[in-house]
Design a protein around this motif. Structure first.
Motif, PDB file in Angstrom:
ATOM      1  N   ALA A  72       0.831  -1.207   0.000  1.00 25.57           N
ATOM      2  CA  ALA A  72       0.000   0.000   0.000  1.00 25.57           C
ATOM      3  C   ALA A  72       0.867   1.259   0.000  1.00 25.57           C
ATOM      4  O   ALA A  72       0.544   2.250  -0.660  1.00 25.57           O
ATOM      5  N   PHE A  73       1.965   1.240   0.742  1.00 29.36           N
ATOM      6  CA  PHE A  73       2.864   2.398   0.790  1.00 29.36           C
ATOM      7  C   PHE A  73       3.478   2.664  -0.580  1.00 29.36           C
ATOM      8  O   PHE A  73       3.555   3.815  -1.030  1.00 29.36           O
ATOM      9  N   ALA A  74       3.918   1.612  -1.255  1.00 33.04           N
ATOM     10  CA  ALA A  74       4.523   1.773  -2.580  1.00 33.04           C
ATOM     11  C   ALA A  74       3.518   2.349  -3.575  1.00 33.04           C
ATOM     12  O   ALA A  74       3.864   3.221  -4.389  1.00 33.04           O
ATOM     13  N   VAL A  75       2.287   1.875  -3.522  1.00 34.81           N
ATOM     14  CA  VAL A  75       1.248   2.401  -4.423  1.00 34.81           C
ATOM     15  C   VAL A  75       0.991   3.873  -4.136  1.00 34.81           C
ATOM     16  O   VAL A  75       0.857   4.699  -5.051  1.00 34.81           O
ATOM     17  N   ALA A  76       0.928   4.237  -2.853  1.00 39.33           N
ATOM     18  CA  ALA A  76       0.702   5.635  -2.481  1.00 39.33           C
ATOM     19  C   ALA A  76       1.849   6.524  -2.947  1.00 39.33           C
ATOM     20  O   ALA A  76       1.622   7.646  -3.426  1.00 39.33           O
ATOM     21  N   CYS A  77       3.088   6.043  -2.828  1.00 37.58           N
ATOM     22  CA  CYS A  77       4.250   6.813  -3.311  1.00 37.58           C
ATOM     23  C   CYS A  77       4.164   7.026  -4.816  1.00 37.58           C
ATOM     24  O   CYS A  77       4.435   8.129  -5.314  1.00 37.58           O
ATOM     25  N   TRP A  78       3.791   5.990  -5.534  1.00 32.55           N
ATOM     26  CA  TRP A  78       3.658   6.116  -7.000  1.00 32.55           C
ATOM     27  C   TRP A  78       2.592   7.162  -7.346  1.00 32.55           C
ATOM     28  O   TRP A  78       2.817   8.025  -8.198  1.00 32.55           O
ATOM     29  N   GLY A  79       1.444   7.096  -6.676  1.00 33.61           N
ATOM     30  CA  GLY A  79       0.385   8.063  -6.965  1.00 33.61           C
ATOM     31  C   GLY A  79       0.784   9.485  -6.628  1.00 33.61           C
ATOM     32  O   GLY A  79       0.553  10.412  -7.418  1.00 33.61           O
ATOM     33  N   GLU A  80       1.408   9.684  -5.464  1.00 34.91           N
ATOM     34  CA  GLU A  80       1.784  11.024  -5.020  1.00 34.91           C
ATOM     35  C   GLU A  80       2.871  11.631  -5.907  1.00 34.91           C
ATOM     36  O   GLU A  80       2.736  12.756  -6.405  1.00 34.91           O
ATOM     37  N   ILE A  81       3.941  10.880  -6.128  1.00 34.11           N
ATOM     38  CA  ILE A  81       5.062  11.426  -6.899  1.00 34.11           C
ATOM     39  C   ILE A  81       4.673  11.626  -8.356  1.00 34.11           C
ATOM     40  O   ILE A  81       5.058  12.626  -8.984  1.00 34.11           O
ATOM     41  N   SER A  82       3.879  10.718  -8.907  1.00 40.48           N
ATOM     42  CA  SER A  82       3.438  10.866 -10.299  1.00 40.48           C
ATOM     43  C   SER A  82       2.572  12.108 -10.472  1.00 40.48           C
ATOM     44  O   SER A  82       2.710  12.848 -11.452  1.00 40.48           O
ATOM     45  N   ALA A  83       1.677  12.357  -9.515  1.00 37.62           N
ATOM     46  CA  ALA A  83       0.799  13.532  -9.599  1.00 37.62           C
ATOM     47  C   ALA A  83       1.616  14.818  -9.557  1.00 37.62           C
ATOM     48  O   ALA A  83       1.356  15.760 -10.317  1.00 37.62           O
ATOM     49  N   GLU A  84       2.617  14.866  -8.685  1.00 31.44           N
ATOM     50  CA  GLU A  84       3.424  16.083  -8.572  1.00 31.44           C
ATOM     51  C   GLU A  84       4.396  16.223  -9.744  1.00 31.44           C
ATOM     52  O   GLU A  84       4.679  17.338 -10.191  1.00 31.44           O
ATOM     53  N   GLN A  85       4.900  15.115 -10.257  1.00 29.88           N
ATOM     54  CA  GLN A  85       5.821  15.191 -11.393  1.00 29.88           C
ATOM     55  C   GLN A  85       5.087  15.599 -12.662  1.00 29.88           C
ATOM     56  O   GLN A  85       5.677  16.218 -13.558  1.00 29.88           O
ATOM     57  N   SER A  86       3.805  15.292 -12.766  1.00 29.82           N
ATOM     58  CA  SER A  86       3.030  15.658 -13.956  1.00 29.82           C
ATOM     59  C   SER A  86       2.772  17.160 -14.021  1.00 29.82           C
ATOM     60  O   SER A  86       2.586  17.717 -15.096  1.00 29.82           O
ATOM     61  N   GLY A  87       2.734  17.808 -12.859  1.00 32.70           N
ATOM     62  CA  GLY A  87       2.532  19.254 -12.838  1.00 32.70           C
ATOM     63  C   GLY A  87       1.097  19.653 -13.116  1.00 32.70           C
ATOM     64  O   GLY A  87       0.159  18.847 -13.018  1.00 32.70           O
ATOM     65  N   ASN A  88       0.923  20.895 -13.480  1.00 30.54           N
ATOM     66  CA  ASN A  88      -0.399  21.468 -13.728  1.00 30.54           C
ATOM     67  C   ASN A  88      -0.594  21.676 -15.227  1.00 30.54           C
ATOM     68  O   ASN A  88       0.152  22.434 -15.853  1.00 30.54           O
ATOM     69  N   PRO A  89      -1.577  21.020 -15.850  1.00 33.01           N
ATOM     70  CA  PRO A  89      -1.760  21.150 -17.302  1.00 33.01           C
ATOM     71  C   PRO A  89      -2.101  22.572 -17.742  1.00 33.01           C
ATOM     72  O   PRO A  89      -1.890  22.923 -18.905  1.00 33.01           O
ATOM     73  N   LEU A  90      -2.615  23.393 -16.835  1.00 30.20           N
ATOM     74  CA  LEU A  90      -2.910  24.778 -17.205  1.00 30.20           C
ATOM     75  C   LEU A  90      -1.622  25.544 -17.533  1.00 30.20           C
ATOM     76  O   LEU A  90      -1.628  26.439 -18.379  1.00 30.20           O
ATOM     77  N   PHE A  91      -0.527  25.185 -16.886  1.00 30.41           N
ATOM     78  CA  PHE A  91       0.746  25.822 -17.199  1.00 30.41           C
ATOM     79  C   PHE A  91       1.241  25.403 -18.584  1.00 30.41           C
ATOM     80  O   PHE A  91       1.838  26.193 -19.313  1.00 30.41           O
ATOM     81  N   THR A  92       0.983  24.146 -18.952  1.00 31.20           N
ATOM     82  CA  THR A  92       1.393  23.668 -20.270  1.00 31.20           C
ATOM     83  C   THR A  92       0.682  24.438 -21.367  1.00 31.20           C
ATOM     84  O   THR A  92       1.276  24.788 -22.393  1.00 31.20           O
ATOM     85  N   SER A  93      -0.598  24.743 -21.155  1.00 33.32           N
ATOM     86  CA  SER A  93      -1.349  25.520 -22.152  1.00 33.32           C
ATOM     87  C   SER A  93      -0.816  26.941 -22.283  1.00 33.32           C
ATOM     88  O   SER A  93      -1.063  27.610 -23.287  1.00 33.32           O
ATOM     89  N   LEU A  94      -0.073  27.399 -21.265  1.00 36.57           N
ATOM     90  CA  LEU A  94       0.544  28.723 -21.318  1.00 36.57           C
ATOM     91  C   LEU A  94       1.988  28.649 -21.813  1.00 36.57           C
ATOM     92  O   LEU A  94       2.752  29.599 -21.673  1.00 36.57           O
ATOM     93  N   HIS A  95       2.347  27.464 -22.370  1.00 36.89           N
ATOM     94  CA  HIS A  95       3.675  27.226 -22.944  1.00 36.89           C
ATOM     95  C   HIS A  95       4.770  27.240 -21.878  1.00 36.89           C
ATOM     96  O   HIS A  95       5.906  27.642 -22.150  1.00 36.89           O
TER      97      HIS A  95
END
Length: 602
Positions: free
Chosen positions: A323-346
């Motif tokens: 469960a801890f490993a799954v939570a780490c994957w979800g948390e780090i992946s969400a933060e590494q993906s960033g905010n898509p609104l910034f991508t639309s602003l180039h």
């Protein structure tokens, strides 16, 4: 999750599990009295403490007597901490001459530290004296952690014993846990922190010159702090030159060590583990994350050894690790993906040799996304609440993960003691559900699980959701509650939901955009903290007493094995279905709605 994030997560999990076994063996030897540290080295001091306190170490307690001792001891702790905070202006070791904390603030803080929550709605370096920090808050960091471990050991004795009316002696358990486990480990960790640059002194705060002098105009005030006005009633201003900065000092390393080791979370500074004097380097950050979970992981080993079947402990440890490993994957992946609104602003949020990528808002650059994500998961999987980043700045799904971990009851390793007894409660529920499916009386570790145990399991599992959801409802319906919201909409609801989830589950972290330093929140969250902690503890001790009084039964061909992969899956499934589904409507209104809003371009 990129390669760097994966490797850092994998390294942490490997080191944690490797440390769990020697720590677990040592704790087992301490708690059953076979360790040479208990028998010889610390024995004179231990005997002296019993003599001073008037404790008969050979007299054991029923579960009711044990529970009463827990409640009375911790109630006295609330009074002691409240006294320190209200009277600190007249007490020594107060070089900054701090005044008393407000009555509601002192009440909230006292309950918070006694319940292992360490919810801080004040600025420590501007509010609390050195004596209050050490004799009040740091002492409770040890005692609240020891209380949690003592309760889980009493529950384990319930599984290990048969046809007995007693589950141990709370005063003996408390003394040995503090004297032989928490104090030595905290001393070693404090020295490691000092070597990395964490401060430890009793100096007055230091004024140092700034590199740049700033001049500006400010309203002039009289000796009482009232604005000065001219003959026409206009405010009088004065030239101000800012050429120095006040640097807070104090005995930080000693509090920092037990703050992490005891899964307490209360920082010496308001910035907590994001402050360079509390957490200066990536190495100190890694050690802090390890310190949070090393005792909870080791207690799984203790469980297996004390019940006479080490595989039982390994199964629980495996479920927690997955469960801890799954939570780490979800948390780090969400933060590494960033905010898509910034991508639309180039804005480029990709990871390159020149930039870390992802959502770096509210994070310390010396730690990066991987260590910040690990810290966020560890502190909310445990009942710790320490932070090395601003949780309010996480992405919606990055905030969803720690919120869900808290709402699950912090049983993924969890707080010291509280995590394991919470997971064992879910294990009892899992075997009960399995027994219903196959039409047999449920059994766990050689004990039949019957109606009384399931009533107590129901109380332990449902009490905190009741406190969280009722508290959140009162806050969102009350003007006093909504007045603290600084971010309206779905995120504002998440802030309130997070606050009561954190309080009732004794975590202490927060979405800090919510203003909670008010009498309304101080009283309401204190009630949630107290009953979330001790309501659950009483139910767990009742289970321990009932199990200790039962005969141990031999396994048969119809007994569900509780030490293999099938049980691990069943335990995780029960945890998700029962623990998570309770909060689905509230989560849908908060972080899920905010995430959908974000990806839709708003």
């Amino acid at each position: 999750m990129n390669a760097n994030n994966f490797l850092q997560t994998a390294l942490y999990i490997v080191v944690l599990i490797a440390l769990a076994f020697p720590v677990g063996r040592y704790m087992s030897a301490v708690l059953d009295g076979t360790s040479v540290v208990v028998r010889k080295i610390g024995r004179p001091l231990e005997v002296l403490l019993y003599k001073i306190a008037g404790v008969d170490e050979n007299a054991e307690m029923s579960w009711k007597h044990y529970a009463l001792a827990v409640l009375l001891f911790n109630a006295l702790g609330v009074l002691a901490v409240y006294g320190f905070l209200r009277l600190q202006q007249w007490l020594p070791a107060n070089p900054q001459a701090f005044g008393p904390m407000t009555p509601d603030g002192a009440f909230n803080t006292a309950v918070s530290f006694v319940t292992n929550t360490n919810w801080q709605d004040y600025t420590p370096e501007a509010t609390v004296s050195y004596l209050s920090q050490m004799a009040g808050l740091t002492v409770q960091n040890f005692l609240s952690a020891a209380t949690g471990i003592a309760v889980v050991i009493a529950l384990i004795r319930g599984f290990a014993r048969h046809t007995m009316q007693t589950i141990g002696n709370f005063w003996v358990d408390l003394t040995r846990i503090t004297l032989y486990i928490l104090a030595p480990l905290a001393t070693v960790i404090a020295l490691v922190f000092i070597s990395q640059g964490v401060i430890q002194n009793f100096k007055s705060y230091q004024d140092v010159p700034t590199l740049q002098v700033t001049a500006y105009q400010a309203p002039k005030t009289d000796a009482q702090g009232n604005p000065v006005k001219d003959a026409k009633g206009n405010p009088v201003t004065q030239d101000v030159k800012a050429d120095k900065q006040t640097i807070a000092m104090g005995p930080v390393a000693s509090q920092e060590a037990i703050k992490m080791l005891g899964t307490n979370g209360g920082g010496f500074f308001n910035a907590n583990s994001a402050h360079p004097y509390e957490n200066p380097t990536p190495l100190s950050n890694f050690v802090q994350i390890l310190s949070i979970l090393v005792i909870p992981a080791g207690l799984c080993v203790v469980f297996g050894r004390m019940v006479g079947d080490r595989r039982q402990g390994y199964a629980v440890l495996a479920a927690m690790t997955i469960a801890f490993a799954v939570a780490c994957w979800g948390e780090i992946s969400a933060e590494q993906s960033g905010n898509p609104l910034f991508t639309s602003l180039h804005v480029d949020q990709s990871t390159t040799a020149m930039q870390p990528g992802g959502n770096t808002e509210g994070k310390e650059v010396r730690f990066g996304i991987a260590q910040t994500g690990l810290f966020t998961v560890a502190t909310t999987a445990a009942s710790c609440g320490a932070v090395d980043a601003m949780h309010d700045s996480l992405t919606p799904m990055g905030g969803f993960t720690p919120l869900l971990l808290i709402q699950l009851g912090e049983v993924i390793f969890g707080g010291v003691g509280s995590g394991l007894y919470g997971m064992l409660v879910f294990a009892l529920l899992a075997v009960f559900v399995a027994g219903l499916m196959i039409g047999r009386t449920p059994e766990y570790v050689g004990k039949k699980i019957e109606a009384y145990e399931m009533k107590m399991v129901s109380i332990a599992i449902l009490l905190t959701p009741l406190l969280v959801l009722v508290g959140t409802s009162i806050a969102v319906l009350s003007p006093l509650g909504t007045a603290g919201i600084s971010n309206p909409g779905a995120h504002g609801f998440s802030e309130i939901l997070y606050a009561f989830s954190s309080a009732a589950n004794n975590n202490g972290s927060a979405f800090a955009g919510l203003t909670v330093s008010t009498p309304f929140y101080n009283v309401l969250t204190a009630i949630a903290m107290w009953f979330g902690r001790f309501g659950t503890i009483v139910a767990v001790l009742a289970i321990a007493g009932s199990l200790a009084n039962k005969k141990r039964i031999a396994a048969t061909s119809g007994t569900l094995p509780t030490h293999g992969p099938l049980f691990v899956v069943l335990l995780l499934g029960t945890l998700v279905l029962v623990g998570a589904l309770t909060y689905v409507p509230a989560l849908a209104l908060g972080p899920v709605a905010e995430h959908l809003t974000m990806i839709s371009g708003h």
